[in-house]
Scaffold this motif. Structure first.
Motif, PDB file in Angstrom:
ATOM      1  N   GLU A  98       0.813  -1.207   0.000  1.00 44.61           N
ATOM      2  CA  GLU A  98       0.000   0.000   0.000  1.00 44.61           C
ATOM      3  C   GLU A  98       0.853   1.266   0.000  1.00 44.61           C
ATOM      4  O   GLU A  98       0.333   2.376  -0.069  1.00 44.61           O
ATOM      5  CB  GLU A  98      -0.916   0.002   1.226  1.00 44.61           C
ATOM      6  N   GLU A  99       2.166   1.115   0.112  1.00 42.68           N
ATOM      7  CA  GLU A  99       3.059   2.268   0.156  1.00 42.68           C
ATOM      8  C   GLU A  99       3.283   2.848  -1.226  1.00 42.68           C
ATOM      9  O   GLU A  99       3.326   2.116  -2.222  1.00 42.68           O
ATOM     10  CB  GLU A  99       4.401   1.865   0.783  1.00 42.68           C
ATOM     11  N   GLU A 100       3.434   4.176  -1.283  1.00 41.24           N
ATOM     12  CA  GLU A 100       3.763   4.843  -2.535  1.00 41.24           C
ATOM     13  C   GLU A 100       5.221   4.593  -2.883  1.00 41.24           C
ATOM     14  O   GLU A 100       6.081   4.526  -2.017  1.00 41.24           O
ATOM     15  CB  GLU A 100       3.507   6.348  -2.423  1.00 41.24           C
ATOM     16  N   VAL A 101       5.500   4.466  -4.172  1.00 43.35           N
ATOM     17  CA  VAL A 101       6.852   4.174  -4.632  1.00 43.35           C
ATOM     18  C   VAL A 101       7.428   5.396  -5.330  1.00 43.35           C
ATOM     19  O   VAL A 101       6.746   6.062  -6.112  1.00 43.35           O
ATOM     20  CB  VAL A 101       6.856   2.970  -5.602  1.00 43.35           C
ATOM     21  N   ASP A 102       8.685   5.693  -5.035  1.00 43.68           N
ATOM     22  CA  ASP A 102       9.373   6.805  -5.685  1.00 43.68           C
ATOM     23  C   ASP A 102       9.571   6.475  -7.164  1.00 43.68           C
ATOM     24  O   ASP A 102      10.178   5.463  -7.513  1.00 43.68           O
ATOM     25  CB  ASP A 102      10.722   7.042  -5.009  1.00 43.68           C
ATOM     26  N   SER A 103       9.034   7.347  -8.027  1.00 44.59           N
ATOM     27  CA  SER A 103       9.105   7.088  -9.472  1.00 44.59           C
ATOM     28  C   SER A 103      10.437   7.516 -10.091  1.00 44.59           C
ATOM     29  O   SER A 103      10.645   7.320 -11.279  1.00 44.59           O
ATOM     30  CB  SER A 103       7.959   7.817 -10.188  1.00 44.59           C
ATOM     31  N   ASP A 104      11.331   8.108  -9.287  1.00 41.54           N
ATOM     32  CA  ASP A 104      12.615   8.575  -9.796  1.00 41.54           C
ATOM     33  C   ASP A 104      13.594   7.398  -9.875  1.00 41.54           C
ATOM     34  O   ASP A 104      14.503   7.246  -9.081  1.00 41.54           O
ATOM     35  CB  ASP A 104      13.182   9.666  -8.881  1.00 41.54           C
ATOM     36  N   SER A 105      13.348   6.527 -10.845  1.00 41.79           N
ATOM     37  CA  SER A 105      14.172   5.339 -11.015  1.00 41.79           C
ATOM     38  C   SER A 105      14.685   5.287 -12.444  1.00 41.79           C
ATOM     39  O   SER A 105      13.954   5.574 -13.381  1.00 41.79           O
ATOM     40  CB  SER A 105      13.356   4.087 -10.699  1.00 41.79           C
ATOM     41  N   TRP A 106      15.927   4.885 -12.599  1.00 41.67           N
ATOM     42  CA  TRP A 106      16.532   4.847 -13.927  1.00 41.67           C
ATOM     43  C   TRP A 106      15.929   3.744 -14.791  1.00 41.67           C
ATOM     44  O   TRP A 106      15.647   3.955 -15.951  1.00 41.67           O
ATOM     45  CB  TRP A 106      18.047   4.614 -13.795  1.00 41.67           C
ATOM     46  N   PHE A 107      15.790   2.557 -14.215  1.00 47.33           N
ATOM     47  CA  PHE A 107      15.366   1.433 -15.046  1.00 47.33           C
ATOM     48  C   PHE A 107      13.875   1.124 -14.915  1.00 47.33           C
ATOM     49  O   PHE A 107      13.381   0.237 -15.599  1.00 47.33           O
ATOM     50  CB  PHE A 107      16.188   0.182 -14.705  1.00 47.33           C
ATOM     51  N   ASP A 108      13.177   1.805 -14.032  1.00 47.90           N
ATOM     52  CA  ASP A 108      11.732   1.578 -13.888  1.00 47.90           C
ATOM     53  C   ASP A 108      11.049   2.921 -13.622  1.00 47.90           C
ATOM     54  O   ASP A 108      10.361   3.098 -12.626  1.00 47.90           O
ATOM     55  CB  ASP A 108      11.470   0.589 -12.748  1.00 47.90           C
ATOM     56  N   GLU A 109      11.219   3.826 -14.574  1.00 45.47           N
ATOM     57  CA  GLU A 109      10.766   5.196 -14.358  1.00 45.47           C
ATOM     58  C   GLU A 109       9.265   5.288 -14.153  1.00 45.47           C
ATOM     59  O   GLU A 109       8.780   6.103 -13.361  1.00 45.47           O
ATOM     60  CB  GLU A 109      11.185   6.056 -15.561  1.00 45.47           C
ATOM     61  N   ASN A 110       8.519   4.444 -14.822  1.00 44.70           N
ATOM     62  CA  ASN A 110       7.055   4.485 -14.717  1.00 44.70           C
ATOM     63  C   ASN A 110       6.495   3.424 -13.761  1.00 44.70           C
ATOM     64  O   ASN A 110       5.298   3.137 -13.778  1.00 44.70           O
ATOM     65  CB  ASN A 110       6.436   4.292 -16.108  1.00 44.70           C
TER      66      ASN A 110
END
Length: 362
Positions: A98-110
């Motif tokens: 249920e936690e929000e995930v940081d979208s600032d990722s190089w290989f999984d941006e979305n």
């Protein structure tokens, strides 16, 4: 930060930068012929050779940049790994999903990977629910269910054993006890030794018969909770078997079908312990943690080789595994020779189902 990942990235970047710098120097020295190697080695800045400064700058920059890359890659990787670990442990309702995930990722941006894991979790929840409902549904053979037919036959065999073999064993035990009581003041003759040995054999046969009757004619849960059913089962055995019983049972909230399966597993485990383990102590623990019910059964008996086919306890363990698999749960069995056996069971429960149970709808 993952130090191994950092070190691997650092070495790869260092090798790439070193090769690039070496190539530049080859071009400048042998291609453009701007300076010679000896001239370069003589160049210094604030009494520090220039090549030392270049090496230090390259090392420092590579360390910092590799640390940045390792951190950027490691955080989303750990997020994915943690979610997969909770799925593997059947903790489908864990708060991490249920936690929000940081979208600032190089290989999984979305957050495509995280979304796919969440879809997999939903499918596992549905499959677990369907599996539990299917295993709880009765299978009819004619006008009776398969379970009813098996139960009636087991009850018949249990009655015959109790009315014949069990009573004969009890009578033989009483007669031998009386004979040994008469001869207890006499010397330990061979005849008396043999009588004592026969009494011991019949006593063991009685214990195994009680375990067999428990297996064939188990106590029913009826309208009792799982905790009440296990407590009644163990209390009835206290005065019948020469074994120390220790149990800590918590109140649980689950569907009656799951309770029936877990109760049957406890009966199977107790029966196997009495018949095969030659244990002096048996422990049973039951607890519920949010969406998971845990059941642990421990004895200090002779243990057995789990991998060995044809083991005397294999059939009972196979039944337990089938029941747990039908609930979408997991079972771990650890047994060591002369050190006892541990049966550790974990079964998931959907929160929506739990709410219905708490409200009295089963």
């Amino acid at each position: 930060m993952n130090m191994r990942l950092w070190m691997r990235i650092f070495l790869h970047i260092l090798m790439l930068v070193s090769a690039l710098i070496f190539l530049i120097f080859i071009v400048l020295i042998f291609g453009a012929k701007l300076f010679t190697i000896s001239d370069f080695l003589k160049v210094s800045w604030i009494n520090i050779p220039l090549y030392v400064i270049i090496i230090a700058v390259v090392l420092a920059a590579t360390l910092l940049y590799s640390a940045y890359i390792a951190t950027s890659l490691n955080e989303p990787f750990e997020e994915v790994k943690n979610r997969l670990n909770w799925l593997v442990m059947d903790k489908y309702q864990h708060s991490i999903f249920e936690e929000e995930v940081d979208s600032d990722s190089w290989f999984d941006e979305n957050n495509i990977i995280i979304e796919n894991i969440n879809r997999l979790r939903v499918r596992l929840l549905h499959l677990t629910n369907d599996l539990q409902e299917f295993s709880a549904a009765p299978l009819f053979v004619g006008s009776e269910t398969r379970e009813e037919i098996i139960e009636h036959e087991r009850q018949r065999i249990a009655r015959e054993l109790h009315d014949s073999v069990s009573q004969q064993l009890f009578a033989a035990m009483m007669m031998l006890s009386a004979i040994n009581e008469v001869e207890k003041n006499e010397e330990m003759t061979n005849r008396r030794k043999q009588l004592i040995k026969v009494e011991e054999i019949i006593s063991n046969a009685q214990t195994e018969m009680r375990a067999l009757l428990l297996h064939l004619r188990p106590v029913e849960l009826n309208d009792k909770s799982l905790k009440e059913g296990i407590t009644q089962l163990l209390n009835e055995l206290k005065n019948k078997i020469p074994i120390e019983l220790i149990y800590q049972l918590e109140d649980t909230q689950m569907e009656s079908g799951i309770e029936d399966h877990l109760f049957r597993i406890v009966q199977e485990a107790v029966s196997n312990t009495l018949r095969h383990a030659r244990a002096s102590k048996l422990e049973v623990y039951l607890q519920q943690d949010h969406d998971t019910v845990s059941l642990k059964i421990i004895d200090d008996g002779v243990g057995f080789d789990i991998e060995r086919t044809g083991n005397i306890g294999t059939y009972g363990l196979a039944n337990m595994k089938e029941r747990i698999n039908s609930l979408g749960g997991t079972i771990k069995i650890v047994s060591l020779k002369n050190q006892g056996t541990i049966i550790d069971i974990s079964t998931p429960i959907q929160r929506e189902k739990l709410q219905l149970v708490k409200e009295g709808v089963k």
